[in-house]
Scaffold this motif. Structure first.
Motif, PDB file in Angstrom:
ATOM      1  N   ALA A 274       0.839  -1.193   0.000  1.00 35.31           N
ATOM      2  CA  ALA A 274       0.000   0.000   0.000  1.00 35.31           C
ATOM      3  C   ALA A 274       0.873   1.242   0.000  1.00 35.31           C
ATOM      4  O   ALA A 274       1.974   1.235   0.546  1.00 35.31           O
ATOM      5  CB  ALA A 274      -0.909  -0.005   1.216  1.00 35.31           C
ATOM      6  N   GLY A 275       0.393   2.298  -0.633  1.00 28.86           N
ATOM      7  CA  GLY A 275       1.105   3.568  -0.595  1.00 28.86           C
ATOM      8  C   GLY A 275       0.860   4.255   0.740  1.00 28.86           C
ATOM      9  O   GLY A 275       0.587   3.608   1.746  1.00 28.86           O
ATOM     10  N   ARG A 276       0.899   5.587   0.720  1.00 26.54           N
ATOM     11  CA  ARG A 276       0.741   6.301   1.991  1.00 26.54           C
ATOM     12  C   ARG A 276      -0.681   6.166   2.514  1.00 26.54           C
ATOM     13  O   ARG A 276      -0.926   6.233   3.692  1.00 26.54           O
ATOM     14  CB  ARG A 276       1.099   7.780   1.807  1.00 26.54           C
ATOM     15  CG  ARG A 276       2.329   8.150   2.611  1.00 26.54           C
ATOM     16  CD  ARG A 276       2.767   9.546   2.253  1.00 26.54           C
ATOM     17  NE  ARG A 276       2.976   9.664   0.808  1.00 26.54           N
ATOM     18  CZ  ARG A 276       2.952  10.821   0.157  1.00 26.54           C
ATOM     19  NH1 ARG A 276       2.696  11.941   0.796  1.00 26.54           N
ATOM     20  NH2 ARG A 276       3.155  10.854  -1.141  1.00 26.54           N
ATOM     21  N   TRP A 277      -1.631   6.036   1.606  1.00 25.29           N
ATOM     22  CA  TRP A 277      -2.999   5.769   2.026  1.00 25.29           C
ATOM     23  C   TRP A 277      -3.477   4.529   1.323  1.00 25.29           C
ATOM     24  O   TRP A 277      -2.834   4.099   0.374  1.00 25.29           O
ATOM     25  CB  TRP A 277      -3.873   7.007   1.723  1.00 25.29           C
ATOM     26  CG  TRP A 277      -4.147   7.185   0.269  1.00 25.29           C
ATOM     27  CD1 TRP A 277      -3.253   7.511  -0.705  1.00 25.29           C
ATOM     28  CD2 TRP A 277      -5.389   6.985  -0.387  1.00 25.29           C
ATOM     29  NE1 TRP A 277      -3.858   7.542  -1.910  1.00 25.29           N
ATOM     30  CE2 TRP A 277      -5.163   7.231  -1.759  1.00 25.29           C
ATOM     31  CE3 TRP A 277      -6.680   6.627   0.054  1.00 25.29           C
ATOM     32  CZ2 TRP A 277      -6.177   7.116  -2.702  1.00 25.29           C
ATOM     33  CZ3 TRP A 277      -7.672   6.524  -0.899  1.00 25.29           C
ATOM     34  CH2 TRP A 277      -7.419   6.776  -2.268  1.00 25.29           C
ATOM     35  N   PRO A 278      -4.545   3.871   1.672  1.00 24.24           N
ATOM     36  CA  PRO A 278      -5.443   4.197   2.782  1.00 24.24           C
ATOM     37  C   PRO A 278      -4.869   3.843   4.156  1.00 24.24           C
ATOM     38  O   PRO A 278      -4.142   2.876   4.281  1.00 24.24           O
ATOM     39  CB  PRO A 278      -6.657   3.316   2.481  1.00 24.24           C
ATOM     40  CG  PRO A 278      -6.121   2.178   1.693  1.00 24.24           C
ATOM     41  CD  PRO A 278      -4.959   2.697   0.936  1.00 24.24           C
ATOM     42  N   ARG A 279      -5.235   4.655   5.129  1.00 21.27           N
ATOM     43  CA  ARG A 279      -4.763   4.402   6.486  1.00 21.27           C
ATOM     44  C   ARG A 279      -5.869   3.858   7.383  1.00 21.27           C
ATOM     45  O   ARG A 279      -5.611   3.107   8.294  1.00 21.27           O
ATOM     46  CB  ARG A 279      -4.212   5.686   7.108  1.00 21.27           C
ATOM     47  CG  ARG A 279      -3.081   6.301   6.319  1.00 21.27           C
ATOM     48  CD  ARG A 279      -2.139   7.063   7.213  1.00 21.27           C
ATOM     49  NE  ARG A 279      -1.312   6.164   8.008  1.00 21.27           N
ATOM     50  CZ  ARG A 279      -0.162   5.647   7.586  1.00 21.27           C
ATOM     51  NH1 ARG A 279       0.308   5.943   6.404  1.00 21.27           N
ATOM     52  NH2 ARG A 279       0.513   4.839   8.364  1.00 21.27           N
ATOM     53  N   GLY A 280      -7.106   4.270   7.148  1.00 18.94           N
ATOM     54  CA  GLY A 280      -8.194   3.825   8.021  1.00 18.94           C
ATOM     55  C   GLY A 280      -9.375   3.353   7.184  1.00 18.94           C
ATOM     56  O   GLY A 280      -9.282   3.294   5.964  1.00 18.94           O
ATOM     57  N   PRO A 281     -10.484   3.032   7.851  1.00 19.43           N
ATOM     58  CA  PRO A 281     -11.658   2.528   7.131  1.00 19.43           C
ATOM     59  C   PRO A 281     -12.192   3.518   6.096  1.00 19.43           C
ATOM     60  O   PRO A 281     -12.620   3.115   5.016  1.00 19.43           O
ATOM     61  CB  PRO A 281     -12.690   2.307   8.237  1.00 19.43           C
ATOM     62  CG  PRO A 281     -11.910   2.188   9.485  1.00 19.43           C
ATOM     63  CD  PRO A 281     -10.681   3.014   9.308  1.00 19.43           C
ATOM     64  N   LEU A 284      -9.847   3.385   3.176  1.00 15.71           N
ATOM     65  CA  LEU A 284     -10.047   2.145   2.419  1.00 15.71           C
ATOM     66  C   LEU A 284     -11.295   2.248   1.548  1.00 15.71           C
ATOM     67  O   LEU A 284     -11.282   1.872   0.373  1.00 15.71           O
ATOM     68  CB  LEU A 284     -10.161   0.959   3.372  1.00 15.71           C
ATOM     69  CG  LEU A 284     -10.440  -0.388   2.696  1.00 15.71           C
ATOM     70  CD1 LEU A 284      -9.300  -0.802   1.787  1.00 15.71           C
ATOM     71  CD2 LEU A 284     -10.702  -1.478   3.726  1.00 15.71           C
ATOM     72  N   ARG A 287     -10.508   4.310  -1.336  1.00 15.85           N
ATOM     73  CA  ARG A 287      -9.609   3.595  -2.265  1.00 15.85           C
ATOM     74  C   ARG A 287     -10.413   2.603  -3.107  1.00 15.85           C
ATOM     75  O   ARG A 287     -10.219   2.471  -4.313  1.00 15.85           O
ATOM     76  CB  ARG A 287      -8.536   2.876  -1.452  1.00 15.85           C
ATOM     77  CG  ARG A 287      -7.684   1.894  -2.228  1.00 15.85           C
ATOM     78  CD  ARG A 287      -6.705   2.607  -3.131  1.00 15.85           C
ATOM     79  NE  ARG A 287      -5.928   1.668  -3.917  1.00 15.85           N
ATOM     80  CZ  ARG A 287      -6.351   1.067  -5.021  1.00 15.85           C
ATOM     81  NH1 ARG A 287      -7.555   1.333  -5.466  1.00 15.85           N
ATOM     82  NH2 ARG A 287      -5.596   0.233  -5.685  1.00 15.85           N
ATOM     83  N   LEU A 288     -11.348   1.889  -2.457  1.00 14.43           N
ATOM     84  CA  LEU A 288     -12.132   0.874  -3.165  1.00 14.43           C
ATOM     85  C   LEU A 288     -13.101   1.520  -4.142  1.00 14.43           C
ATOM     86  O   LEU A 288     -13.473   0.923  -5.138  1.00 14.43           O
ATOM     87  CB  LEU A 288     -12.904   0.014  -2.158  1.00 14.43           C
ATOM     88  CG  LEU A 288     -12.033  -0.856  -1.254  1.00 14.43           C
ATOM     89  CD1 LEU A 288     -12.862  -1.456  -0.126  1.00 14.43           C
ATOM     90  CD2 LEU A 288     -11.371  -1.963  -2.059  1.00 14.43           C
TER      91      LEU A 288
END
Lengths: 524, 321
Positions: A274-281, A284, A287-288
């Motif tokens: 994963a890159g710098r993000w996603p970090r949290g729900p 994510l 991202r999706l």
């Protein structure tokens, strides 16, 4: 092995799996089309009333853009005009979805492999699902023809009206077949098919509203426009569309002889981590959803620009303005047209919001939710990710629509202020969109199994409300039920912030109730 | 609850409509042990695990995982455990590497060297989109994400389904390593060699309740041993001896299934033993007995003794545990 081995048993499987779905969708389409035809006589009872109605309609850019022109000021002519857009939409989507569901989705669910191990030809699923879709469409449109004849409409026109609806449905069945074979995922196939329908229908609308006959050649819906049942009674465009459909089905069959599960384009490798993000729900969920959201934003921006372009030329061409379904009325047809289209498109944007929220159910039953929920993430934070995407995503889509409108309007009028005015016209409807998103969230917390169907039913009801009001089934006061009618109809009229705040407050309450219910129930 | 238990369940009940999925289930997993969780399909293993994860709310009974109530404090609990389902579902448009990292971040990050070592060990290509992964590769993603996490407790629900024998061996190694590091594991599995190699104790669930719990040696103790002998003369009354459950006679050869040896050994000795083989029940026999429809008929005693392996178990097991 023969490419069509096992067609009979597979066809029976398709019919068995889809008996409720097919009956509901196609049956309701037939009922709606015939029911509206039966009511026209009461809505416009006299020749004078019908002539005035046709006259007024053909001068309204919104009506001409959304549906087309009335070619015959008879009960039959108005009846077929009123439903031709709806029929193309309902039958087209039903055909495309039926094909995608039993080909591309079946591959994803893995049961295609189960069946492939049995004696099943390479093209059997495609052929069986296309046969099902075309058969159901034919049955529906034959029922429409019979219904029209029973209502006393002229025989030739009744047959051609049915043929025109059948051609529209068959065309999208062909598009669905190609999309199912070309796309790597069922989501992608659905997106492709819906996109084709939207663009081609908008091309027809633009050609009609802006009076550009040459543009009609670019869209099968434009070809079908010259069938003109009960007026010109020309069957040739139907044959042309059916020929195009046959070509599409042939292309799908060629594509369908590829490997099971393979898309047209090979899957490329992605990043190893994963890159710098996603970090949290929330990250994510974004991202999706990024690809889908970007497509929506782009499409609605383009639609906005298109509407603005049409509004300009339509206003110059068409003098005076028709009443817009008792919703928007103003002395100037151009802002009224934009207000009406913005009213309709706010409901289209809502589809993205509802889809994103009820997608949680798919993650839940599909097992993807477990990955997140077994990590130290509470179920509210998990579901909140999708909700945040739905709320901000719909805002971005509306903003893109407003920007598309505004840029073209500003360029056409030379007034920079149009950009802000059009953005306001789009964003003022956001609380109504959010209310429906909140309804979906509440339904997901309360009745997850039917949340998607129920939320889209509510939206569909609100969408039809305008039609029912126009046809006089219900009084125009009922329109007040719709949050989309509650918000200010900018750019016509004053900008009152109160309805928006009230709707946002109700939305927040519904979301809170949904969260409470979600915390208490089992997750699959 | 004694601190030595990482999972402690008593009287757990859960029904779905009219189906009673869990019917008074008791389960204890001790700190630092690998606990096998076995039972036929549909016995309630996954339901139990989903209650332990706080995804399902129990209708009755108590569940305690690492000192937390899993329903009310799921998120806090999940800081300390990792879970691999039997069918790992992934987001089709993310790569395996991305998914491993994202799930790791949800736990507050993990040691990247550990992640990379696991990816190498399981031979996963992390650049492939998840939709292109086979079943076995999806399981690998789930296993790597769970094993890379710094979790006290691993809950593994048939985690090796779809893995090839090579990767199965890597998995066993990794679980053994986790155990050496002092982590506890609840392992639901149908792979008997896996259970035999890895598990300190096992619990067998059937129709929503635990029918047996203990070390494998203890469970073997509960199942008849098979005795084959060639005798000078075959005595007529073998079937009537106490502790004998079935007798097959073929000339001078007899095959007996024996629960208690006292009477049998005397009778055989008197009959003149030419050759004698005593075989402990195989794992398959053991499980078939407990999975079968009527385990009570075989005289299974109520709760198994808890404690270290009982000394003097009847016969050496294949791996001598």
């Amino acid at each position: 092995m023969d490419a069509l081995t096992g067609l009979g048993p597979f066809l029976r499987l398709v019919l068995r799996r889809d008996r409720v779905r097919l009956t509901l969708w196609f049956g309701l389409a037939a009922l709606l089309i015939i029911g509206i035809a039966a009511s026209i006589g009461a809505v416009v009872p006299t020749d004078e009333a019908r002539a005035a109605y046709a006259e007024e309609t053909n001068r309204s850019p919104a009506e001409v853009f959304m549906i087309g022109r009335i070619n015959s000021a008879t009960v039959a002519g108005i009846a077929v005009w009123r439903v031709q857009g709806l029929a193309a939409l309902l039958l087209g989507l039903a055909g495309a979805f039926t094909v995608i569901r039993h080909t591309r989705t079946a591959v994803e669910d893995g049961y295609r492999e189960l069946l492939g191990a049995a004696a099943l030809g390479r093209l059997t699923p495609l052929a069986a699902s296309v046969a099902t879709a075309l058969g159901a469409t034919l049955a529906t449109t034959a029922a429409v023809t019979a219904g029209y004849a029973a209502l006393g409409f002229p025989a030739t026109g009744s047959v051609l009206a049915g043929a025109q609806f059948f051609a529209a449905g068959a065309f999208m069945t062909g598009v669905g077949a190609v999309a199912a074979m070309a796309a790597a995922t069922s989501r992608g196939a659905v997106g492709l098919a819906v996109g084709v329908l939207a663009v081609l229908y908008a091309v027809r609308g633009t050609a009609d509203a802006a009076g550009l006959p040459a543009l009609h050649r670019a869209s099968p819906y434009g070809w079908l426009r010259s069938v003109q049942p009960f007026a010109a009674d020309d069957g040739r465009p139907v044959l042309l569309v059916l020929a195009l459909t046959a070509a599409l089905l042939g292309a799908a069959a060629l594509l369908g002889t590829r490997d099971v599960g393979g898309g047209l384009l090979p899957e490329r490798d992605g990043r190893p981590g994963a890159g710098r993000w996603p970090r949290g729900p929330v990250g994510l969920a974004f991202r999706l959803n990024a690809g889908t959201l970007a497509a929506w934003v782009a499409a609605m921006g383009v639609f906005g620009a298109l509407v603005a372009a049409v509004a300009g030329s339509a206003a110059r061409q068409l003098a005076g303005g028709g009443a817009l379904s008792g919703l928007v009325s103003g002395p100037d047809p151009e802002p009224a047209f934009i207000a009406f289209v913005a009213y309709v498109f706010a409901q289209v944007t809502t589809v993205y919001g509802i889809h994103t929220v009820v997608g949680l159910r798919g993650d839940e039953t599909g097992g993807r939710a477990e990955n997140v929920l077994a990590a130290p993430v509470s179920r509210l934070r998990w579901a909140g990710g999708a909700l945040v995407v739905a709320l901000t995503g719909t805002a971005l889509i509306q903003l893109a629509f407003g920007a598309g409108l505004g840029v073209v309007r500003a360029a056409a009028t030379g007034e920079a202020g149009q950009l802000a005015a059009m953005a306001a016209a789009a964003l003022v409807r956001l609380p109504a969109v959010w209310l429906l998103v909140a309804v979906a969230a509440l339904l997901y917390g309360a009745v997850p199994r039917i949340a998607g169907a129920a939320a889209f039913t509510v939206l569909g009801f609100l969408f039809l409300l305008e039609l029912l009001v126009e046809l006089g089934f219900v009084g125009s006061g009922v329109l007040a039920l719709s949050p989309y009618a509650r918000v200010p109809q900018l750019p016509v009229g004053p900008a009152d912030p109160v309805p928006g705040l009230v709707l946002t407050g109700i939305a927040a309450a519904l979301i809170a109730a949904g969260a409470l219910l979600l915390r208490r129930r089992d997750l699959r | 609850m004694p601190v030595s238990n990482v999972i402690s369940i008593s009287g757990l009940r859960k029904s779905f409509g009219r189906t009673q999925a869990l019917d008074g289930l008791d389960l204890r997993v001790r700190r630092g042990e690998v606990h096998g969780f076995l039972g036929p399909n549909g016995a309630g293993k996954s339901t139990t695990i989903r209650v332990l994860l706080g995804l399902l709310k129990a209708d009755g009974g108590r569940a305690d995982v690492l000192g937390y109530d899993p329903w009310h404090r799921a998120a806090e609990l999940h800081r300390h455990l990792a879970y691999v389902p039997g069918d790992v579902a992934l987001w089709p448009n993310l790569t395996g590497g991305e998914i491993i990292d994202v799930l790791g971040r949800f736990r507050g990050g993990f040691d990247p060297r550990r992640r990379d070592a696991l990816i190498e060990r399981f031979e996963l290509d992390p650049r492939k989109k998840a939709r292109t992964y086979s079943k076995g590769n999806r399981q690998k993603v789930g296993l790597i994400a769970a094993l890379a996490a710094d979790a006290e407790l691993l809950i593994l629900d048939e985690p090796t389904s779809g893995l090839d024998p090579l990767m199965e061996a890597v998995f066993k190694e990794s679980v053994a390593e986790a155990r050496r590091e002092g982590r506890s594991v609840l392992l639901s599995s149908h792979v008997l060699s896996e259970v035999e190699e890895l598990c300190d104790r096992v619990s067998i669930i059937r129709s929503g309740r635990i029918v047996e719990s203990g070390t494998l040696a203890e469970l073997r103790h509960l199942t008849a041993t098979s005795v084959t002998a060639t005798l000078a003369t075959v005595p007529p009354d073998l079937a009537g001896l106490p502790g004998v459950s079935s007798v097959e006679v073929d000339g001078h050869r007899v095959r007996l299934r024996v629960d208690a040896f006292d009477a049998v050994l005397g009778a055989l000795e008197r009959a003149g033993v030419r050759s004698l083989t005593v075989a402990p029940p195989t794992l398959e026999e053991l499980f078939l007995r407990f999975y079968g429809a009527h385990p009570e008929d075989a005289g299974a005693p109520a709760p198994a003794p808890e404690g270290p392996d009982a000394p003097g178990t009847p016969a050496p097991t294949r791996n001598g545990r």
